[in-house]
Structures are given as structure tokens and as C-alpha cells.
Scaffold this active site. Structure first.
Site, short mmCIF file in Angstrom:
data_model
loop_
_atom_site.label_atom_id
_atom_site.label_comp_id
_atom_site.label_asym_id
_atom_site.label_seq_id
_atom_site.Cartn_x
_atom_site.Cartn_y
_atom_site.Cartn_z
N HIS A 120 0.24 -8.40 -4.24
CA HIS A 120 -1.44 -8.47 -4.36
C HIS A 120 -1.84 -7.30 -5.35
O HIS A 120 -3.05 -7.45 -5.66
CB HIS A 120 -2.05 -8.81 -3.09
CG HIS A 120 -1.54 -9.89 -2.49
ND1 HIS A 120 -2.11 -11.23 -2.91
CD2 HIS A 120 -0.89 -10.18 -1.53
CE1 HIS A 120 -1.70 -12.19 -2.08
NE2 HIS A 120 -0.90 -11.60 -1.10
N ARG A 121 -0.93 -6.50 -5.53
CA ARG A 121 -1.56 -5.40 -6.20
C ARG A 121 -1.92 -5.77 -7.60
O ARG A 121 -3.10 -4.98 -8.07
CB ARG A 121 -0.52 -4.28 -6.41
CG ARG A 121 -0.33 -3.34 -5.15
CD ARG A 121 0.59 -2.14 -5.45
NE ARG A 121 1.09 -1.39 -4.07
CZ ARG A 121 2.11 -1.52 -3.57
NH1 ARG A 121 3.06 -2.13 -4.07
NH2 ARG A 121 2.28 -0.98 -2.37
N GLY A 122 -1.52 -6.55 -8.19
CA GLY A 122 -1.92 -6.89 -9.42
C GLY A 122 -3.29 -7.52 -9.87
O GLY A 122 -3.98 -7.10 -10.46
N ASP A 169 5.79 -0.48 -9.92
CA ASP A 169 4.60 -1.42 -9.30
C ASP A 169 3.69 -0.44 -8.69
O ASP A 169 2.47 -1.04 -8.66
CB ASP A 169 5.38 -2.29 -8.10
CG ASP A 169 4.34 -3.10 -7.52
OD1 ASP A 169 3.77 -3.82 -8.21
OD2 ASP A 169 4.30 -2.87 -6.39
#
Length: 286
Positions: A272-274, A191
């Protein structure tokens, strides 16, 4: 430029050197698919960069916000920092590296005998403003991967030993490669890479023949082979340099942001990294 196929892998690498804030790339694939070759060749495409000639962190001579404490102190004293221009390097992290080798360590003997802490820089220091390459990242000890990804996210490496703390800039383009047959990365670590590319052997007969032809030509006369692709390499270098200049000027509309959120929610992505990576990548591609 001489690599046949593997367009997604090459594009992901270029995106990250244009905009390191994308967060690096993890290249997954079977052995013999040019993963290591692509990463090591990447440095040849990158524009020359200015740095402080005698700084172990290769600080930018004209950007105080990204300087180490030593360069800032010298600048504050009115010293003219010596400048050098050199090619970006690919700094490799060996699988068997220790934590001290990665992060750097404090020379405690010097601290005790001379009363001052002397920092012995590690791989993260050498990687500042360079490309940090971790081959077989899935075989690296988990605590080293954690430390590596923390530094990549923060842009700073902090070493604390015996109540002494030293920090230095650690902004680099992170590239990891792995063969899933040898074991997977923990989901939490996967991730932390901005992009992930899956590569496989070429299935098109013409492309496979071209790989053989180029490889044999390279083995016969490496210098002549390189000259044959030099013009295309220069074109890529100029494109990367131009993209870097244009990047701060790219703007996105609210509809783009809404589309990013819709895609991420539709895929059921955690956190929220995506969203951030998708938007930064889109801006960089633009």
C-alpha cells in the site's frame, strides 16, 4: 536554479522538501548528470528554520511533539529554550560509514565510571530536520540501509546497548543517488523510497551547449555566476515556503482517492505504499 533541464529530478526534490512525508527520493542515472550537484544545491533554496540553539538534534523551539527528551525536560522545568535561526543543511552519509557513526553510540565507559549513560550522537542526530543525502546508496551495506530507512519511516532513532536504550527524533528529507551500472538496490529497499527518478544526459543540442556555457562561466567567476541566478533562486525559496504554508489546507475528493487506487491496482503494485505516496505527492503538487 542554474541547472539546465532535469526537470523531473528538480521537481521530485522540491516535492520532498515541501512535504517530507512523501518519503524521500531515489535518483537513478548515469554519471555526470548533475545528481550530486542538484542535491547539494537544494539547501540554498530552503527557507531559514528556527531551532533550539544548543540542542544536538536542532529541535523546533515551539513544537513539543517533535522535541527530544532533553528539550522536553528543560521546557517542563520552565527554562526558556535559547533559539537560533539558520539555513537547512545537507548532511551526507559516506559509503564507508559504520553503524555507530550512523546511529550514534553509548559511551559505556562513562556509564560504568560515572553511573550515567552518555549518548554520542551520530549522523541521524545531525540530520534531524535537515536533508540527509546518501550518494551511491546502492554501494552502502544493506544493514545500514535498513537502519536508515527504518529511522526515516518512524521519525525516531533508537540505540540499544547493554540493556540501555536511548531514542531521539530523526525526521529528515531522505535523498539517495545511484548509478545503476555499479549495481542495483534490493527491491525491498527501492520500495522504501517514496519517489524514484531516472535521469540521463541531455539529448537536445541547445541544452548541451547551454550546460557547457554555464559551466565555463561558473569556473571563470563563481560569485558573478551565482548572482546571475540569485533572483530565480529567491523565487524558488518563496514558492517552497508558500507551499509549506498551504499544504495543511489542501483537500482531496473521493474521486481523487478512487483514481489513485485504480492507478496503483492497474500497475499491479505490491503493498500500500504506492497508494499513499501517490496521494501525498498529488496533494503536495496541488
Amino acid at each position: 536554479a542554474a541547472l539546465v533541464g532535469q526537470e523531473q529530478m528538480k521537481l521530485a526534490l522540491v516535492v520532498n522538501v515541501v512535504n517530507p512525508r512523501v518519503g524521500g527520493v531515489l535518483i537513478r542515472g548515469e554519471k555526470g548528470t548533475a545528481k550530486s550537484t542538484a542535491v547539494r544545491a537544494l539547501a540554498e533554496l530552503l527557507p531559514l528554520q528556527d531551532s533550539v540553539a544548543d540542542c544536538p538534534y536542532s529541535c523546533h523551539p515551539k513544537q513539543p511533539a517533535k522535541m527530544c527528551a532533553g528539550c522536553l525536560a528543560r521546557r517542563a522545568q520552565g527554562e526558556q529554550l535559547p533559539q537560533a535561526r539558520h539555513r537547512v543543511r545537507v548532511v551526507e552519509l559516506p559509503v564507508g560509514a559504520t553503524e555507530d557513526r550512523l546511529l550514534g553510540t553509548l559511551d559505556l565507559e562513562s556509564a560504568l565510571s560515572q553511573g550515567q549513560a552518555r549518548f554520542l550522537p551520530g549522523i541521524l542526530a545531525a540530520a534531524n530536520r535537515q536533508v540527509l543525502y546518501v550518494d551511491e546508496v546502492n554501494l552502502l551495506d544493506d544493514h545500514l540501509v535498513d537502519a536508515l530507512l527504518d529511522a526515516a519511516a518512524m521519525g525516531v532513532n533508537t540505540v540499544e546497548r547493554e540493556s540501555i536504550s536511548i531514542s531521539h527524533p530523526a525526521r529528515f528529507t531522505l535523498v539517495g543517488t545511484m548509478n545503476p551500472e555499479e549495481g542495483e538496490l534490493r527491491p525491498q529497499l527501492t520500495d522504501r523510497f517514496g519517489l524514484c527518478v531516472q535521469v540521463a544526459g541531455l539529448s537536445d543540442p541547445a541544452q548541451r551547449q547551454e550546460v557547457i556555457t554555464r559551466r565555463l562561466a561558473f569556473e571563470k567567476d563563481p560569485a558573478r555566476f551565482a548572482r546571475g541566478f540569485a533572483q530565480e533562486g529567491r523565487r524558488l525559496t518563496q514558492a517552497i515556503a508558500k507551499a509549506r504554508r498551504l499544504l495543511p489546507r489542501v483537500r482531496y475528493a473521493e474521486e481523487v482517492l478512487a483514481r489513485v487506487v485504480a492507478v496503483v491496482l492497474g500497475l499491479g503494485v505490491d503493498g500500500h505504499r504506492g497508494d499513499l505516496t501517490l496521494l501525498k505527492t498529488a496533494v503536495t503538487l496541488a
